[in-house]
Scaffold this motif. Sequence first.
Motif, PDB file in Angstrom:
ATOM      1  N   ALA A  72       3.054  23.926 -17.239  1.00 38.13           N
ATOM      2  CA  ALA A  72       2.655  23.860 -15.827  1.00 38.13           C
ATOM      3  C   ALA A  72       2.284  22.419 -15.446  1.00 38.13           C
ATOM      4  O   ALA A  72       2.648  21.949 -14.365  1.00 38.13           O
ATOM      5  N   ILE A  73       1.604  21.720 -16.323  1.00 38.91           N
ATOM      6  CA  ILE A  73       1.262  20.311 -16.074  1.00 38.91           C
ATOM      7  C   ILE A  73       2.530  19.480 -15.989  1.00 38.91           C
ATOM      8  O   ILE A  73       2.689  18.652 -15.087  1.00 38.91           O
ATOM      9  N   LEU A  74       3.445  19.713 -16.917  1.00 43.81           N
ATOM     10  CA  LEU A  74       4.706  18.977 -16.928  1.00 43.81           C
ATOM     11  C   LEU A  74       5.493  19.229 -15.648  1.00 43.81           C
ATOM     12  O   LEU A  74       6.037  18.297 -15.050  1.00 43.81           O
ATOM     13  N   ARG A  75       5.534  20.474 -15.198  1.00 44.36           N
ATOM     14  CA  ARG A  75       6.242  20.800 -13.963  1.00 44.36           C
ATOM     15  C   ARG A  75       5.608  20.084 -12.779  1.00 44.36           C
ATOM     16  O   ARG A  75       6.308  19.599 -11.891  1.00 44.36           O
ATOM     17  N   THR A  76       4.280  19.990 -12.743  1.00 42.58           N
ATOM     18  CA  THR A  76       3.596  19.286 -11.661  1.00 42.58           C
ATOM     19  C   THR A  76       3.966  17.806 -11.678  1.00 42.58           C
ATOM     20  O   THR A  76       4.277  17.219 -10.630  1.00 42.58           O
ATOM     21  N   GLU A  77       3.948  17.204 -12.852  1.00 41.91           N
ATOM     22  CA  GLU A  77       4.312  15.788 -12.956  1.00 41.91           C
ATOM     23  C   GLU A  77       5.773  15.562 -12.559  1.00 41.91           C
ATOM     24  O   GLU A  77       6.098  14.586 -11.886  1.00 41.91           O
ATOM     25  N   TYR A  78       6.629  16.472 -12.969  1.00 42.26           N
ATOM     26  CA  TYR A  78       8.049  16.384 -12.612  1.00 42.26           C
ATOM     27  C   TYR A  78       8.229  16.531 -11.098  1.00 42.26           C
ATOM     28  O   TYR A  78       8.960  15.755 -10.477  1.00 42.26           O
ATOM     29  N   ASP A  79       7.548  17.504 -10.494  1.00 45.60           N
ATOM     30  CA  ASP A  79       7.650  17.698  -9.039  1.00 45.60           C
ATOM     31  C   ASP A  79       7.144  16.472  -8.279  1.00 45.60           C
ATOM     32  O   ASP A  79       7.715  16.089  -7.257  1.00 45.60           O
ATOM     33  N   ALA A  80       6.078  15.845  -8.792  1.00 43.49           N
ATOM     34  CA  ALA A  80       5.575  14.626  -8.156  1.00 43.49           C
ATOM     35  C   ALA A  80       6.588  13.491  -8.317  1.00 43.49           C
ATOM     36  O   ALA A  80       6.844  12.742  -7.371  1.00 43.49           O
ATOM     37  N   TRP A  81       7.178  13.365  -9.483  1.00 49.15           N
ATOM     38  CA  TRP A  81       8.163  12.319  -9.742  1.00 49.15           C
ATOM     39  C   TRP A  81       9.355  12.431  -8.796  1.00 49.15           C
ATOM     40  O   TRP A  81       9.848  11.441  -8.283  1.00 49.15           O
ATOM     41  N   ARG A  82       9.774  13.664  -8.532  1.00 50.88           N
ATOM     42  CA  ARG A  82      10.938  13.827  -7.655  1.00 50.88           C
ATOM     43  C   ARG A  82      10.555  13.932  -6.180  1.00 50.88           C
ATOM     44  O   ARG A  82      11.408  14.118  -5.324  1.00 50.88           O
ATOM     45  N   GLY A  83       9.269  13.771  -5.867  1.00 51.32           N
ATOM     46  CA  GLY A  83       8.825  13.694  -4.484  1.00 51.32           C
ATOM     47  C   GLY A  83       8.636  15.014  -3.781  1.00 51.32           C
ATOM     48  O   GLY A  83       8.488  15.054  -2.566  1.00 51.32           O
ATOM     49  N   VAL A  84       8.598  16.107  -4.526  1.00 44.61           N
ATOM     50  CA  VAL A  84       8.416  17.427  -3.918  1.00 44.61           C
ATOM     51  C   VAL A  84       6.958  17.649  -3.539  1.00 44.61           C
ATOM     52  O   VAL A  84       6.660  18.324  -2.559  1.00 44.61           O
ATOM     53  N   ILE A  85       6.060  17.061  -4.317  1.00 46.10           N
ATOM     54  CA  ILE A  85       4.623  17.137  -4.038  1.00 46.10           C
ATOM     55  C   ILE A  85       4.047  15.730  -4.190  1.00 46.10           C
ATOM     56  O   ILE A  85       4.656  14.873  -4.838  1.00 46.10           O
ATOM     57  N   PRO A  86       2.852  15.479  -3.626  1.00 45.01           N
ATOM     58  CA  PRO A  86       2.219  14.172  -3.848  1.00 45.01           C
ATOM     59  C   PRO A  86       1.876  14.013  -5.323  1.00 45.01           C
ATOM     60  O   PRO A  86       1.595  14.994  -6.018  1.00 45.01           O
ATOM     61  N   ASN A  87       1.871  12.793  -5.792  1.00 45.80           N
ATOM     62  CA  ASN A  87       1.535  12.524  -7.180  1.00 45.80           C
ATOM     63  C   ASN A  87       0.073  12.848  -7.417  1.00 45.80           C
ATOM     64  O   ASN A  87      -0.802  12.245  -6.805  1.00 45.80           O
ATOM     65  N   PRO A  88      -0.235  13.806  -8.319  1.00 49.56           N
ATOM     66  CA  PRO A  88      -1.632  14.174  -8.552  1.00 49.56           C
ATOM     67  C   PRO A  88      -2.448  13.004  -9.077  1.00 49.56           C
ATOM     68  O   PRO A  88      -3.648  12.937  -8.866  1.00 49.56           O
ATOM     69  N   ARG A  89      -1.829  12.070  -9.751  1.00 48.61           N
ATOM     70  CA  ARG A  89      -2.547  10.913 -10.271  1.00 48.61           C
ATOM     71  C   ARG A  89      -3.057  10.018  -9.155  1.00 48.61           C
ATOM     72  O   ARG A  89      -3.995   9.254  -9.349  1.00 48.61           O
ATOM     73  N   ASP A  90      -2.449  10.094  -7.981  1.00 47.91           N
ATOM     74  CA  ASP A  90      -2.869   9.273  -6.839  1.00 47.91           C
ATOM     75  C   ASP A  90      -4.219   9.725  -6.284  1.00 47.91           C
ATOM     76  O   ASP A  90      -4.840   9.007  -5.526  1.00 47.91           O
ATOM     77  N   PHE A  91      -4.664  10.931  -6.650  1.00 45.10           N
ATOM     78  CA  PHE A  91      -5.889  11.479  -6.092  1.00 45.10           C
ATOM     79  C   PHE A  91      -7.058  11.417  -7.056  1.00 45.10           C
ATOM     80  O   PHE A  91      -8.132  11.896  -6.765  1.00 45.10           O
ATOM     81  N   ARG A  92      -6.879  10.802  -8.206  1.00 40.90           N
ATOM     82  CA  ARG A  92      -7.970  10.678  -9.161  1.00 40.90           C
ATOM     83  C   ARG A  92      -8.923   9.567  -8.706  1.00 40.90           C
ATOM     84  O   ARG A  92      -8.486   8.544  -8.219  1.00 40.90           O
ATOM     85  N   PRO A  93     -10.234   9.810  -8.879  1.00 41.75           N
ATOM     86  CA  PRO A  93     -11.224   8.792  -8.457  1.00 41.75           C
ATOM     87  C   PRO A  93     -11.166   7.544  -9.322  1.00 41.75           C
ATOM     88  O   PRO A  93     -10.710   7.482 -10.377  1.00 41.75           O
TER      89      PRO A  93
END
Length: 93
Positions: A72-93
């Motif tokens: 599930a984590i890998l899918r999230t990172e992949y979706d962010a990489w391909r621009g389907v969702i915002p990059n979750p790493r961009d929201f870390r404090p």
Amino acid sequence: MSARTPFNDLSAESQAGILCNTTQFQDFAAKESGFPKGTFGHSAAAEYLRKFCGIDNRREFETNQTAREKLAILRTEYDAWRGVIPNPRDFRP
């Protein structure tokens, strides 16, 4: 005619197999492994996925909750990489 099962409703084993067969995921796996786009095929993408999830084969998803969570984590990172969702790493404090 039967309706298609939504990707999210497929087993983790099936999701992993489908991902590894897509050129876009192969390019993502290559990039994450430090290789240029177009250098990974199905086998290399599958090896990357197994290593990321900490498994030896996709059947382990049936009994390994941690591996399913890593997928599930890998899918999230992949979706962010391909621009389907915002990059979750961009929201870390």
